[in-house]
Enzyme design. Structure first.
Site, PDB file in Angstrom:
ATOM      1  N   SER A  85      12.178  93.019  -9.501  1.00 17.06           N
ATOM      2  CA  SER A  85      13.253  93.147  -8.661  1.00 17.06           C
ATOM      3  C   SER A  85      14.182  94.189  -9.261  1.00 17.06           C
ATOM      4  CB  SER A  85      13.683  91.964  -8.103  1.00 17.06           C
ATOM      5  OG  SER A  85      14.599  92.070  -6.972  1.00 17.06           O
ATOM      6  N   GLU A 115      16.961 107.908  -7.056  1.00 17.33           N
ATOM      7  CA  GLU A 115      15.832 107.745  -6.115  1.00 17.33           C
ATOM      8  C   GLU A 115      16.401 107.086  -4.947  1.00 17.33           C
ATOM      9  OE1 GLU A 115      12.704 105.861  -7.729  1.00 17.33           O
ATOM     10  OE2 GLU A 115      12.460 107.175  -9.481  1.00 17.33           O
ATOM     11  N   LYS A 117      16.417 104.124  -2.082  1.00 16.59           N
ATOM     12  CA  LYS A 117      15.665 102.982  -1.916  1.00 16.59           C
ATOM     13  C   LYS A 117      15.271 102.726  -0.586  1.00 16.59           C
ATOM     14  CE  LYS A 117      16.695  98.207  -3.278  1.00 16.59           C
ATOM     15  NZ  LYS A 117      15.880  97.760  -2.257  1.00 16.59           N
ATOM     16  N   ASP A 119      13.326 101.218   2.392  1.00 17.32           N
ATOM     17  CA  ASP A 119      13.299  99.763   2.924  1.00 17.32           C
ATOM     18  C   ASP A 119      12.016  99.483   3.524  1.00 17.32           C
ATOM     19  OD1 ASP A 119      14.235  97.132   3.141  1.00 17.32           O
ATOM     20  OD2 ASP A 119      15.730  97.631   4.703  1.00 17.32           O
ATOM     21  N   ARG A 138       3.616  92.698  -3.457  1.00 18.93           N
ATOM     22  CA  ARG A 138       4.339  92.244  -4.501  1.00 18.93           C
ATOM     23  C   ARG A 138       4.349  90.556  -4.746  1.00 18.93           C
ATOM     24  NH1 ARG A 138      10.677  92.843  -5.775  1.00 18.93           N
ATOM     25  NH2 ARG A 138      10.870  91.621  -4.332  1.00 18.93           N
ATOM     26  N   TYR A 230       6.688 105.518  -7.040  1.00 20.01           N
ATOM     27  CA  TYR A 230       7.981 105.888  -7.995  1.00 20.01           C
ATOM     28  C   TYR A 230       7.477 105.304  -9.287  1.00 20.01           C
ATOM     29  CZ  TYR A 230       8.947 101.306  -5.942  1.00 20.01           C
ATOM     30  OH  TYR A 230       9.083  99.961  -5.496  1.00 20.01           O
ATOM     31  N   LYS A 317      23.409  99.330  -3.202  1.00 19.02           N
ATOM     32  CA  LYS A 317      23.086  99.029  -1.840  1.00 19.02           C
ATOM     33  C   LYS A 317      24.255  99.602  -0.956  1.00 19.02           C
ATOM     34  CE  LYS A 317      20.314  95.546  -1.740  1.00 19.02           C
ATOM     35  NZ  LYS A 317      19.783  94.485  -0.975  1.00 19.02           N
ATOM     36  N   CYS A 411      14.631  83.863  39.592  1.00 19.28           N
ATOM     37  CA  CYS A 411      14.393  85.300  39.285  1.00 19.28           C
ATOM     38  C   CYS A 411      15.350  85.815  40.050  1.00 19.28           C
ATOM     39  CB  CYS A 411      13.190  85.860  39.679  1.00 19.28           C
ATOM     40  SG  CYS A 411      13.124  87.893  39.822  1.00 19.28           S
ATOM     41  N   CYS A 414      13.966  88.399  42.842  1.00 23.24           N
ATOM     42  CA  CYS A 414      13.165  87.974  43.945  1.00 23.24           C
ATOM     43  C   CYS A 414      13.478  86.317  44.490  1.00 23.24           C
ATOM     44  CB  CYS A 414      11.684  88.242  43.865  1.00 23.24           C
ATOM     45  SG  CYS A 414      10.897  87.153  42.775  1.00 23.24           S
ATOM     46  N   CYS A 429       8.753  85.865  35.267  1.00 30.30           N
ATOM     47  CA  CYS A 429       8.706  85.705  36.930  1.00 30.30           C
ATOM     48  C   CYS A 429       7.078  86.018  37.273  1.00 30.30           C
ATOM     49  CB  CYS A 429       9.790  86.762  37.423  1.00 30.30           C
ATOM     50  SG  CYS A 429       9.388  87.167  39.262  1.00 30.30           S
ATOM     51  N   CYS A 434       7.571  91.100  42.996  1.00 30.04           N
ATOM     52  CA  CYS A 434       8.752  91.042  42.800  1.00 30.04           C
ATOM     53  C   CYS A 434       9.526  92.373  42.683  1.00 30.04           C
ATOM     54  CB  CYS A 434       9.171  90.080  41.447  1.00 30.04           C
ATOM     55  SG  CYS A 434      10.782  90.326  40.857  1.00 30.04           S
TER      56      CYS A 434
HETATM   57  S1  IVH Z   1      12.162 100.556  -8.665  1.00 31.62           S
HETATM   58  C1  IVH Z   1      11.018  97.500 -12.059  1.00 31.62           C
HETATM   59  N1  IVH Z   1      12.458 102.390  -7.127  1.00 31.62           N
HETATM   60  O1  IVH Z   1      13.276  97.587  -4.152  1.00 31.62           O
HETATM   61  C2  IVH Z   1      11.671  98.382 -10.960  1.00 31.62           C
HETATM   62  N2  IVH Z   1      12.206 100.179  -6.223  1.00 31.62           N
HETATM   63  O2  IVH Z   1      15.229  95.520  -4.523  1.00 31.62           O
HETATM   64  C3  IVH Z   1      11.057  98.198  -9.654  1.00 31.62           C
HETATM   65  N3  IVH Z   1      12.387  99.867  -3.782  1.00 31.62           N
HETATM   66  O3  IVH Z   1      11.083  95.565  -5.446  1.00 31.62           O
HETATM   67  C4  IVH Z   1      11.542  98.659  -8.704  1.00 31.62           C
HETATM   68  N4  IVH Z   1      12.706 102.011  -3.504  1.00 31.62           N
HETATM   69  O4  IVH Z   1      10.323  97.064  -3.369  1.00 31.62           O
HETATM   70  C5  IVH Z   1      12.366 101.109  -7.024  1.00 31.62           C
HETATM   71  N5  IVH Z   1      12.827 104.184  -5.527  1.00 31.62           N
HETATM   72  C6  IVH Z   1      12.760 102.955  -5.840  1.00 31.62           C
HETATM   73  C7  IVH Z   1      12.655 101.946  -4.674  1.00 31.62           C
HETATM   74  C8  IVH Z   1      12.574 100.393  -4.954  1.00 31.62           C
HETATM   75  C9  IVH Z   1      12.522 100.509  -2.655  1.00 31.62           C
HETATM   76  C10 IVH Z   1      12.106  98.297  -3.631  1.00 31.62           C
HETATM   77  C11 IVH Z   1      11.035  97.715  -4.290  1.00 31.62           C
HETATM   78  C12 IVH Z   1      11.677  96.714  -5.235  1.00 31.62           C
HETATM   79  C13 IVH Z   1      13.138  96.490  -4.485  1.00 31.62           C
HETATM   80  C14 IVH Z   1      14.219  95.714  -5.065  1.00 31.62           C
END
Ligand code: IVH
Length: 678
Positions: A85, A115, A117, A119, A138, A230, A317, A411, A414, A429, A434
């Site tokens: 993580s 980079e 992040k 979602d 994962r 990545y 974040k 409803c 109706c 319903c 209706c």
């Molecule tokens: S690097 C060991 N790069 O965020 C490094 N993670 O909150 C592992 N994620 O498990 C992750 N964009 O699923 C990395 N550009 C990015 C990412 C990224 C999204 C996710 C990934 C990770 C989670 C951690």
């Protein structure tokens, strides 16, 4: 050693339990109950307690693990390298603290790469000698779920990497990234699910996870997932920085997010963080922050990782965009299939770039769970930056004497009794006559993705219904301008324009008409696929479930639903009425190419060609790559260890082609399938 105060011990145990539960909800059920920010704050509190009282840091503490794996129907696979993580930073100060830690550990200020992040859902792809051999989620970071068939239908994931062994590509490597669902796809999927009374996906991440963890990869395919990569473990030879690695991944034909940036030692990042925080809404996919990584791979190695996360990266974040507003009423709206949806009416409030005044509360259970009441102050945000939702009620500001929400018994449109079947989330319903259902059906019929008659807004359609000028979609085509002039607010000219606009849609594309019929589970894209495959309504209506299921993107459940719906007397009558008023769909443009009209099913493994590549070859020639065998299948290509599909083909007398014959056939596409060698 100083004794740990009882209160701290109790709180830590409570936090462990709570975080474990949230991990289970998030990782296993894809149904989180708290926001990321709330989860993070629990985690931080536990980390702080454990920092103060290290004896509280038990081996099984969630701070020492990643996520929570639970029972799932997928095969478990062990990652060669654990999927870790990231440590989080919630402010620029914490980002600076990360830089300081790294500087102290390395003895110099490092270059960084930033980079976005994504979602979505982290995945790991295993390539052996450049061929995709496995895809996995994962999971808990150590063991994930095997989802190879599903990653193969994610847009942009290649079956092979061009850079063969000896040219930098490790003989075996795991490429990591994030599979995501674009915001627009989520919005369409949820519109579709809401109309069917299905539970909505809360955000793009959950939708991506739910779509990737499907037993039928045709369902995954229909969800239009994408991905960005990545990481590659081990790193290819000759690559010494993360920025080079990203470029290399791109050269391999893997999708890599273009919004990345390298920062030289000491160069400020706050501006970059701020600019993405502001621009995140403009992206077609959801991001929840920015990841900063030490650029040098040697530096990364030196910094290493703890059991949870690497020390060389941090996730900044974004704070969630949440606003408060007051619930002025809870109304219920009736959809075209009779599903009753409670909707919170709010004092209008600006959230993530638009004004929100109506927020769906989905169903009775959701309202109960969140206990939303009239008069409450609620926290609102946009799921996937698109769909507004109530996150929670601010209980401390609840007015005295408020009452829990009660689903109406009847409803509102109706008056017939509303019914909720045991085991169902939806209240319905059941009266097909209706007026609210009729209104929703008509509005769906003329909506943008259906017949696209934008002059027919809700107000006009409501008046037409009230005056009994229309009852079914076919009645719209009988309207005369003279009649419409009676409607208040409609001048002669606009009445004429309205009838012209309706007439102009008498020959819709088949896909649009199919979508307009409101068949359960059939969204715009599926309607298009069916139209393209069958070409005419007659051919589609004559087809059986197997033939439908042979269409790429249509699974067996969907096939059954479509056949059932098209065969129902109601649909039959509507199609007949539409014909009577002159509505005839245009024949769909069928795909071009010598294999037009041919359905080829690939089964077993073909030497030198992945399943995805073989299917792509079929489609390139204009054919359909089917997923199940029926009498109508043109041929079955049977590779090594072909199973039941081969047996079905033999039983039905469908031609069977071996891999060699298949490659000959691809070179001679105008020929019939070559006979299998005796
Ligand atoms: S690097 C060991 N790069 O965020 C490094 N993670 O909150 C592992 N994620 O498990 C992750 N964009 O699923 C990395 N550009 C990015 C990412 C990224 C999204 C996710 C990934 C990770 C989670 C951690």
């Amino acid at each position: 050693m100083a004794a740990v105060p009882q209160a701290a011990r109790a709180r830590a145990s409570q936090l462990r339990e709570e975080i474990d539960r949230h991990n289970y909800l998030y990782f296993v059920l894809d149904a989180p109950e708290v926001t990321d920010a709330e989860y993070d704050s629990l985690m931080r509190e536990l980390l702080r307690l454990e920092e103060e009282h290290p004896s509280l840091r038990t081996k099984d503490s969630p701070t020492q693990r990643v996520g929570g794996a639970g029972p799932t129907p997928f095969r478990k696979v062990r990652h060669v390298m654990p999927m870790r993580s990231l440590q989080n930073a919630v402010s620029e100060v914490e980002v600076e603290q990360f830089r300081t830690r790294v500087r102290l550990a390395l003895g110099e200020d490092p270059d960084l790469v930033a980079e976005l992040k994504m979602d979505g859902l982290a995945v790991s792809l295993t390539f052996v000698s450049g061929r995709l051999t496995q895809g996995a989620t994962r999971g808990d970071g150590v063991t994930g779920e095997e989802i190879t068939a599903n990653v193969q239908v994610v847009e942009g994931i290649p079956a092979t990497l061009p850079d063969g062994p000896g040219r930098g590509l490790p003989p075996r490597c795991e490429v990591r990234g994030e599979v995501y669902m674009p915001k627009e796809v989520l919005a369409g999927l949820n519109r579709e699910r809401e109309s069917q009374g299905l539970e909505l996906y809360a955000n793009c991440r959950n939708a991506a996870a739910g779509s990737l963890r499907q037993l039928d990869s045709e369902i995954t395919r229909s969800r239009s997932l994408s991905a960005f990569f990545y990481a590659c473990d081990p790193a290819p030879s000759g690559i010494s920085t993360q920025s080079q690695l990203l470029d290399w991944l791109e050269l391999q034909g893997l999708p890599v997010n273009p919004n990345r940036r390298r920062f030289a030692a000491g160069e400020g990042v706050p501006e970059y963080l701020g600019s993405w925080q502001a621009r995140r809404r403009d992206l077609p996919y959801e991001i929840d922050g920015v990841v900063l990584k030490v650029d040098s791979l040697a530096g990364q190695e030196e910094l290493g990782a703890d059991s949870r996360a690497p020390r060389w990266a941090v996730a900044y974040k974004f704070p969630p965009e949440e606003r408060e507003s007051r619930v002025v009423a809870i109304e219920v709206s009736i959809g075209r299939t009779g599903v009753v949806t409670p909707v919170a009416v709010l004092d209008p409030v600006e959230v993530a770039g638009s004004t929100v005044s109506h927020v769906t509360l989905h169903n009775e259970d959701q309202v109960r769970r969140k206990d939303v009441r009239v008069g409450d102050v609620v926290v609102v945000r946009k799921a996937g930056d698109v769909i507004p939702e109530v996150v929670r009620v601010v209980l401390s500001r609840r007015p005295d004497g408020s009452e829990p929400f009660q689903m109406p018994k009847e409803c509102p449109a109706c008056g017939s009794e509303l019914v909720r079947e045991v085991g169902e989330a939806a209240t319905r319903c059941l009266n097909p006559l209706c007026p609210a259902q009729r209104l929703a059906t008509l509005l769906h019929f003329v909506s943008r993705d259906a017949l696209d008659i934008d002059r027919l807004g809700p107000a006009v359609v409501q008046q037409l219904l009230d005056r009994q000028m229309v009852r079914t979609p076919a009645d719209l085509f009988r309207l005369e301008a003279g009649q419409l002039e009676e409607l208040p607010g409609l001048a002669r000219r606009s009445a004429r324009q309205l009838t012209d606009a309706i007439r102009a849609r008498r020959h819709p594309a088949l896909g649009r008409l199919l979508y307009a019929l409101g068949i359960p589970h059939v969204g715009r894209r599926t309607a298009e696929l069916l139209a393209e495959h069958f070409g005419t309504m007659e051919r589609l209506r004559a087809a059986g479930p197997d033939e439908l299921a042979a269409v790429s993107g249509v699974g067996p459940v969907l096939a059954e639903a479509v056949v059932h719906h098209l065969a129902s007397p109601g649909t039959g009558a509507l199609l007949e009425q539409l014909r009577e008023v002159g509505v005839e769909p245009k024949e769909a443009e069928r795909s071009e190419g010598p294999w037009r009209g041919r359905t080829v099913v690939i089964t077993g493994s073909l030497p030198g060609l992945s399943r995805a590549e073989a299917e792509a070859a079929v489609r390139r020639l204009g054919g359909v790559a089917g997923s199940s065998v029926s009498r109508k299948t043109t041929a079955v290509v049977a590779g090594e260890s072909a199973g039941s599909k081969l047996a079905t083909a033999q039983r039905l007398g469908v031609p069977v082609v071996d891999p060699e014959g298949f490659s000959w056939w691809l070179d001679h596409p105008d020929s019939d399938p070559p006979p299998a060698p005796a």
